[in-house]
Design a protein around this motif. Structure first.
Motif, PDB file in Angstrom:
ATOM      1  N   THR A 140       0.934  -1.190   0.056  1.00 36.87           N
ATOM      2  CA  THR A 140      -0.044   0.018  -0.065  1.00 36.87           C
ATOM      3  C   THR A 140       0.889   1.276  -0.086  1.00 36.87           C
ATOM      4  O   THR A 140       1.868   1.385   0.703  1.00 36.87           O
ATOM      5  CB  THR A 140      -1.086   0.174   1.448  1.00 36.87           C
ATOM      6  OG1 THR A 140      -1.583  -1.099   1.155  1.00 36.87           O
ATOM      7  CG2 THR A 140      -1.730   1.369   1.200  1.00 36.87           C
ATOM      8  N   ASP A 141       0.717   2.101  -1.062  1.00 37.95           N
ATOM      9  CA  ASP A 141       1.377   3.445  -1.054  1.00 37.95           C
ATOM     10  C   ASP A 141       0.900   4.289  -0.107  1.00 37.95           C
ATOM     11  O   ASP A 141      -0.473   4.338   0.350  1.00 37.95           O
ATOM     12  CB  ASP A 141       1.054   3.930  -2.349  1.00 37.95           C
ATOM     13  CG  ASP A 141       1.797   3.130  -3.396  1.00 37.95           C
ATOM     14  OD1 ASP A 141       2.859   2.550  -3.303  1.00 37.95           O
ATOM     15  OD2 ASP A 141       1.329   3.273  -4.746  1.00 37.95           O
ATOM     16  N   LYS A 170     -11.410   7.146  12.999  1.00 30.88           N
ATOM     17  CA  LYS A 170     -12.000   8.829  12.594  1.00 30.88           C
ATOM     18  C   LYS A 170     -10.955   8.959  11.687  1.00 30.88           C
ATOM     19  O   LYS A 170      -9.893   9.231  12.061  1.00 30.88           O
ATOM     20  CB  LYS A 170     -12.453   9.468  13.777  1.00 30.88           C
ATOM     21  CG  LYS A 170     -13.103  10.771  13.252  1.00 30.88           C
ATOM     22  CD  LYS A 170     -14.164  11.189  13.949  1.00 30.88           C
ATOM     23  CE  LYS A 170     -15.015  12.374  13.515  1.00 30.88           C
ATOM     24  NZ  LYS A 170     -15.564  11.953  12.234  1.00 30.88           N
ATOM     25  N   GLN A 171     -11.413   9.113  10.541  1.00 34.26           N
ATOM     26  CA  GLN A 171     -10.636   9.979   9.511  1.00 34.26           C
ATOM     27  C   GLN A 171      -9.863  11.151  10.023  1.00 34.26           C
ATOM     28  O   GLN A 171     -10.642  12.248  10.150  1.00 34.26           O
ATOM     29  CB  GLN A 171     -11.237  10.053   8.071  1.00 34.26           C
ATOM     30  CG  GLN A 171     -10.287   8.979   6.971  1.00 34.26           C
ATOM     31  CD  GLN A 171     -11.138   8.913   5.801  1.00 34.26           C
ATOM     32  OE1 GLN A 171     -12.008   9.741   5.607  1.00 34.26           O
ATOM     33  NE2 GLN A 171     -10.437   8.172   4.700  1.00 34.26           N
ATOM     34  N   GLN A 176      -5.656   7.920   4.232  1.00 37.06           N
ATOM     35  CA  GLN A 176      -5.698   6.766   4.873  1.00 37.06           C
ATOM     36  C   GLN A 176      -5.140   6.776   6.257  1.00 37.06           C
ATOM     37  O   GLN A 176      -4.733   6.255   6.710  1.00 37.06           O
ATOM     38  CB  GLN A 176      -4.718   5.848   4.126  1.00 37.06           C
ATOM     39  CG  GLN A 176      -5.200   5.305   2.862  1.00 37.06           C
ATOM     40  CD  GLN A 176      -3.910   4.930   1.964  1.00 37.06           C
ATOM     41  OE1 GLN A 176      -3.624   5.420   0.823  1.00 37.06           O
ATOM     42  NE2 GLN A 176      -3.460   3.585   2.343  1.00 37.06           N
ATOM     43  N   GLU A 177      -5.219   8.038   6.773  1.00 36.40           N
ATOM     44  CA  GLU A 177      -4.517   8.549   7.941  1.00 36.40           C
ATOM     45  C   GLU A 177      -5.865   8.492   8.968  1.00 36.40           C
ATOM     46  O   GLU A 177      -6.903   9.293   8.378  1.00 36.40           O
ATOM     47  CB  GLU A 177      -3.703   9.539   7.987  1.00 36.40           C
ATOM     48  CG  GLU A 177      -2.688   9.601   9.347  1.00 36.40           C
ATOM     49  CD  GLU A 177      -1.621  10.606   9.118  1.00 36.40           C
ATOM     50  OE1 GLU A 177      -1.584  11.326   8.313  1.00 36.40           O
ATOM     51  OE2 GLU A 177      -1.072  10.899  10.389  1.00 36.40           O
ATOM     52  N   TYR A 197      -4.233   2.978   7.544  1.00 36.26           N
ATOM     53  CA  TYR A 197      -5.033   1.799   7.460  1.00 36.26           C
ATOM     54  C   TYR A 197      -5.071   1.333   6.021  1.00 36.26           C
ATOM     55  O   TYR A 197      -5.040   2.189   5.027  1.00 36.26           O
ATOM     56  CB  TYR A 197      -6.432   1.718   7.949  1.00 36.26           C
ATOM     57  CG  TYR A 197      -7.062   2.789   7.423  1.00 36.26           C
ATOM     58  CD1 TYR A 197      -7.163   4.169   7.745  1.00 36.26           C
ATOM     59  CD2 TYR A 197      -8.292   2.395   6.583  1.00 36.26           C
ATOM     60  CE1 TYR A 197      -7.945   4.949   7.310  1.00 36.26           C
ATOM     61  CE2 TYR A 197      -9.162   3.349   6.177  1.00 36.26           C
ATOM     62  CZ  TYR A 197      -9.139   4.507   6.377  1.00 36.26           C
ATOM     63  OH  TYR A 197      -9.837   5.472   5.863  1.00 36.26           O
ATOM     64  N   SER A 198      -5.255  -0.082   5.515  1.00 40.42           N
ATOM     65  CA  SER A 198      -5.154  -0.381   4.201  1.00 40.42           C
ATOM     66  C   SER A 198      -6.304   0.258   3.332  1.00 40.42           C
ATOM     67  O   SER A 198      -7.771   0.434   3.531  1.00 40.42           O
ATOM     68  CB  SER A 198      -5.549  -1.932   4.275  1.00 40.42           C
ATOM     69  OG  SER A 198      -5.587  -2.260   2.853  1.00 40.42           O
ATOM     70  N   LYS A 199      -6.112   0.923   2.152  1.00 38.55           N
ATOM     71  CA  LYS A 199      -6.851   1.468   1.169  1.00 38.55           C
ATOM     72  C   LYS A 199      -8.291   1.016   1.105  1.00 38.55           C
ATOM     73  O   LYS A 199      -9.172   1.545   0.923  1.00 38.55           O
ATOM     74  CB  LYS A 199      -6.157   1.680  -0.054  1.00 38.55           C
ATOM     75  CG  LYS A 199      -6.459   3.061  -0.617  1.00 38.55           C
ATOM     76  CD  LYS A 199      -5.920   3.396  -2.201  1.00 38.55           C
ATOM     77  CE  LYS A 199      -4.410   2.732  -2.318  1.00 38.55           C
ATOM     78  NZ  LYS A 199      -3.562   3.464  -3.340  1.00 38.55           N
TER      79      LYS A 199
END
Lengths: 95, 95, 95, 95, 95, 95, 95
Positions: free
Chosen positions: C72-73, D13-14, D36-37, D66-68
């Protein structure tokens, strides 16, 4: 040169297939679906394959039926072989 | 520089393939399907792979047949290699 | 800020790739397929991953080859990283 | 109201994302790929998940990557959350 | 009539969803994506499921968030229910 | 003739479905989505299924809800049955 | 010649199917979906299959219903057989 299969792999050589249709016409092998009967040329040692103990159940010279979509075709010294996993062998053909 | 494979990975180098057709014409390697014969360049240490004990069964210098759709092509110092898992090696070719 | 990978994850930073074609033209990195060589920036603790014991085999600073379709980028502080599982690392490149 | 995750699930929570392009233009979060944070809001108890013992490795307040393609978006009291499995968390971002 | 779920299955009843958009318009439930909040109506006994020991962690009356693509819709006595596996329940919503 | 299911298989017979729409029109069964309620006709012995111990939890005569996409339709003596695995049975319907 | 199945494989021979439609027209077998009723011709020894202990539960001469999409068709001495895994046999048909 010879092929020494690893693990649960088995080297097969396809048996020639000629077939007479019901009306008597002989179809050469290429014109039909690939025959699934083959002779066992070499047998891997079995043993621990992906954490599972595999005991080999076929031996060199056995005629076998193998799964239609299984195996990898390889060519060695102008001869064609199929390498399959033992699990792809469905049955032994006994005379 | 050299490649040191992890786990059950194996570094292969494809053998050059030249082939004479039945009518005698030589086809260069690129014109054909990728040959599946390769030489073992480096062998991972094996051991516990995904919770399964893997014992390496090939050694550097072995000529092997590997599965057509397996492996990752890598280039290092202008040389091309294929890295496969041992499970993708079908057979050792013995002279 | 720094990335602290969990479990069997590894943070990589791609190495810059410049390449001279056979005719001598230099292709910048973007024009080619994504290079698969990277440097290890951070290594997860390993341990019990999905019920399997994973021992980490790479260390910070290692140059590695990783699987083309893995990872994952992520971007942090304007820098780009790739986070992969150790199993997606194919080989360490030794000088 | 609050979300109490089961098993190895984690409520995230993004974090808001604003970004300045190289030419200095600020792109609002919606115009870009989903960042993705995220911040950890609640952590499941772990334990036996599908027959595997899972120990939770993140805690409330951690900033994580986290994974996209992972997770389920949920809305509660007008706030949006993402619920992921711990295995979908790639790394903790430390200041 | 009542539904008695087997194994790790759980019977849910979707909570009605009405929502006011930011501009104040009330959208009836059907016009939106299916809400994922539901009440637990019945809980299977857990136990050995596919060789894995499953302990049930929700109880009748719990409000839960469940995975968007999970579950089977069933109708009984004109009422609609969703039957999911416990693993498809992401979180309990506590007041 | 009767069907004796193997392993964890269960023979079901679909219950007839007639339904009155809200406006009072009766729709015959074929015009609707296949109803998922069925009666248990025969139950396999359970036991070791693919290396997992399965205990059968339904009995002949139970009314059950089964998973929409599961099972194989079979016809015997002009009667139609569905054969499912126990795991595809979601719930027992109790009167 | 005879087929000796390996492992958990079973050799079946399809039963002829003729069917009278409700209006009395007899449809020959080919015009319909492949019937799933077959007779057991040969049964593999079972035992350790992929690390799982399989006990064979059908015997030669049993009439069985097998899964619609399972099995490999093979032809031997002009006769057609289907080779399936025991797990693809759904039920025994008892008179």
């Amino acid at each position: 040169m010879k092929l020494v299969p690893l693990g649960d792999k088995i080297v097969l050589k396809q048996l020639e297939a000629e077939e007479t249709t019901k009306s008597g016409i002989v179809l050469p092998g290429q014109a039909k679906e690939k025959p699934q009967e083959a002779e066992v040329i070499a047998v891997g040692p079995g043993g621990n394959i992906d954490g599972k103990e595999v005991v080999m159940q076929v031996k060199v010279g056995d005629k076998v039926i193998y799964s239609k979509y299984a195996g990898t075709d390889v060519e060695l010294d102008g001869e064609e072989y199929i390498i399959v996993k033992q699990n792809d062998i469905l049955a032994i053909v006994e005379a």
